[in-house]
Design an enzyme around this catalytic site. Sequence first.
Site, PDB file in Angstrom:
ATOM      1  N   ILE A 101       0.914  -1.153   0.000  1.00 53.05           N
ATOM      2  CA  ILE A 101       0.000   0.000   0.000  1.00 53.05           C
ATOM      3  C   ILE A 101       0.948   1.196   0.000  1.00 53.05           C
ATOM      4  CG2 ILE A 101      -0.215  -0.126   2.550  1.00 53.05           C
ATOM      5  CD1 ILE A 101      -2.977   1.174   2.319  1.00 53.05           C
ATOM      6  N   SER A 102       0.739   2.139  -0.916  1.00 56.54           N
ATOM      7  CA  SER A 102       1.678   3.257  -1.067  1.00 56.54           C
ATOM      8  C   SER A 102       1.709   4.121   0.193  1.00 56.54           C
ATOM      9  CB  SER A 102       1.299   4.125  -2.264  1.00 56.54           C
ATOM     10  OG  SER A 102       1.373   3.377  -3.452  1.00 56.54           O
TER      11      SER A 102
END
Length: 215
Positions: free
Chosen positions: A64-65
């Site tokens: 997940i960025s």
Amino acid sequence: MIEDSYKHRGLRNQLVKKMRLKGIKDERVLDAIGKVPRHVFFNTALLSHAYEDKAFPIGEGQTISQPFTVAFQSEKLEIKPGDKVLEIGTGSGYQASVLLELGAKVFTIEYNRKLYDHTKDFLPTLGYKPIFIYGDGSKGYPARAPYDKIIVTAGAPVIPVALTDQLKEGGILIIPVGDRTKQMMIKIKKEKGKLIREEFDYFAFVPLLGDDGWK
Ligand code: SAM
């Protein structure tokens, strides 16, 4: 049942303050970061880290960025309500949720079957309903082109021509380009048929796979 407590909202407010200090100015983007409950995208073991400004594993070797990266890319896209946006790399669905909070109509494409299946089932339970596509997004998604905006959330070796071809006049592409470990963030704006390029800092994304990505 997904809990979004007073404590979570407090942690999100702190995250928004951090984004502001790091240079995010667009109040609509800051608002969207303040609204999307990032903790619900985390498994229990990592839950306490959900509001740190870091990328985290989501399984399948993917991430997940980092919130700053999501805010930065979203700001550079200059999203207007109703914009038709193609996201390449659905992953957890966090970035797509931020785009939806900004009022975009989102098409999101994912190459990993397990992540696609998981996120397609999970995201709508939060009320976020992009159009999910399974496949190789390194060539964009011509079936629904052209797009007002295209965002690539994996590191590309080059800018795929298919992506600039699928931009509308006045459209914007934001894409990290470089090697497998670090990539320069590049913004391309299509103006009177010409591609205007702007370069920003380096980021670290997982590789964009597929025909026009890393083999
Ligand atoms: N946007 C995501 C989020 O908010 O969680 C983070 C994306 S993660 C950094 C990169 C994602 O791109 C991974 O889920 C990976 O499977 C996907 N990906 C890699 N190559 C792809 C391709 N050619 N087409 C579509 N998705 C791809």
